[in-house]
Design an enzyme around this catalytic site. Sequence first.
Site, mmCIF file in Angstrom:
data_model
loop_
_atom_site.group_PDB
_atom_site.id
_atom_site.type_symbol
_atom_site.label_atom_id
_atom_site.label_comp_id
_atom_site.label_asym_id
_atom_site.label_seq_id
_atom_site.Cartn_x
_atom_site.Cartn_y
_atom_site.Cartn_z
ATOM 1 C CE LYS A 12 -3.537 -1.144 -0.314
ATOM 2 N NZ LYS A 12 -3.978 -1.704 -1.594
ATOM 3 N N GLY A 14 2.350 2.547 -3.006
ATOM 4 C CA GLY A 14 2.445 3.147 -4.340
ATOM 5 C C GLY A 14 3.179 2.304 -5.362
ATOM 6 C CD1 TRP A 17 0.425 5.854 -10.441
ATOM 7 C CD2 TRP A 17 1.088 6.776 -8.515
ATOM 8 N NE1 TRP A 17 0.544 7.214 -10.639
ATOM 9 C CE2 TRP A 17 0.947 7.797 -9.473
ATOM 10 C CE3 TRP A 17 1.485 7.116 -7.228
ATOM 11 C CZ2 TRP A 17 1.196 9.133 -9.186
ATOM 12 C CZ3 TRP A 17 1.731 8.445 -6.937
ATOM 13 C CH2 TRP A 17 1.592 9.443 -7.919
ATOM 14 N N GLY A 46 4.912 -13.994 -2.021
ATOM 15 C CA GLY A 46 4.004 -15.093 -1.720
ATOM 16 C C GLY A 46 4.223 -16.294 -2.603
ATOM 17 C CG HIS A 67 4.613 -5.673 -1.322
ATOM 18 N ND1 HIS A 67 4.813 -4.338 -1.584
ATOM 19 C CD2 HIS A 67 3.466 -5.998 -1.956
ATOM 20 C CE1 HIS A 67 3.823 -3.881 -2.347
ATOM 21 N NE2 HIS A 67 3.004 -4.875 -2.590
ATOM 22 N NE ARG A 90 0.288 6.275 0.987
ATOM 23 C CZ ARG A 90 -0.860 5.894 0.460
ATOM 24 N NH1 ARG A 90 -1.010 4.643 0.022
ATOM 25 N NH2 ARG A 90 -1.869 6.730 0.354
ATOM 26 N NE ARG A 101 -8.399 4.885 0.337
ATOM 27 C CZ ARG A 101 -7.552 5.599 1.075
ATOM 28 N NH1 ARG A 101 -7.980 6.219 2.147
ATOM 29 N NH2 ARG A 101 -6.288 5.711 0.734
ATOM 30 C CE1 TYR A 164 1.229 6.755 -3.288
ATOM 31 C CE2 TYR A 164 0.722 8.435 -1.658
ATOM 32 C CZ TYR A 164 0.331 7.643 -2.720
ATOM 33 O OH TYR A 164 -0.943 7.736 -3.213
#
Length: 196
Positions: A12, A14, A17, A46, A67, A90, A101, A164
Site C-alpha cells: 500500500k 504506491g 502506481w 508469496g 514487498h 510511505r 479502503r 510516496y
Amino acid sequence: MTSVAWIASYPKSGNTWLRFMLTSYLLNVPVRSVRNVNAVIPIVDGIAGHRSVLAPDRQDPLLVKTHQVPGAQAMEPYQPCASKAVYLVRNPRDILLSHIRHAGAQPDGTEARDLAREFIANQGMPLWREKFEIGSWPENVRDWTTPATVRRYFPGIDVLTVRYEDMRADPEGTLHQILGFLDFGPPVIPQDVHRA
C-alpha cells in the site's frame, strides 16, 4: 545472466502506481491493465515468490516488484544478480488508511477500528507479515534502506529511496529521477515521461 532491479515497498505504498508509470514509459503506450504491468514487471511475493521469474537465457535488465524483505527465502535466487532497487516509502498512517479502503471497511466502522488496532499493535499488517515475509513496516523500511543490511543479501546493489508523498506531489519529476537511476541505456526522454 541478466541484472535485476527491484521495485520494492511495504504494501500500500504506491508500488502498483509506479509500475504502471514505468510500464507505460517502457512500452511507449498507455497501460490500463495490471496484467500488462505484471508481464513487464513481474512480482516476487508469496506464491509467485517460490518460482523464479528469471529466464536462464535472458540478457536484458529485469524489473521485479516485491514487498518482501531482502532476506526472504524467495529472494535468494536473485542475490547474485540484483544491481538496483527503487524503494518506495510511505507514511504508515496513510498505509493504514489505504489498507482499510482495500479491505472494504467503512472508515468509521468496527472493522476499520479493528484493522487500525491490529496495524498499530503489529507495526503493520500481521497476516501479510506472516504469509509473505514482508516484516513489519519499520523492518521493511530498515532492511531496504540501510546499506549494510540490504548489501548483506544483495552485495552489489544501489538503492534509491523515494517517498510516496514526493511521487504524488510531482509524479513526472519523480518518474524522471527513477528512470535516470535505473539507467536503461538511452537517455530519458522528457516527453515520454510526461506521457507515462
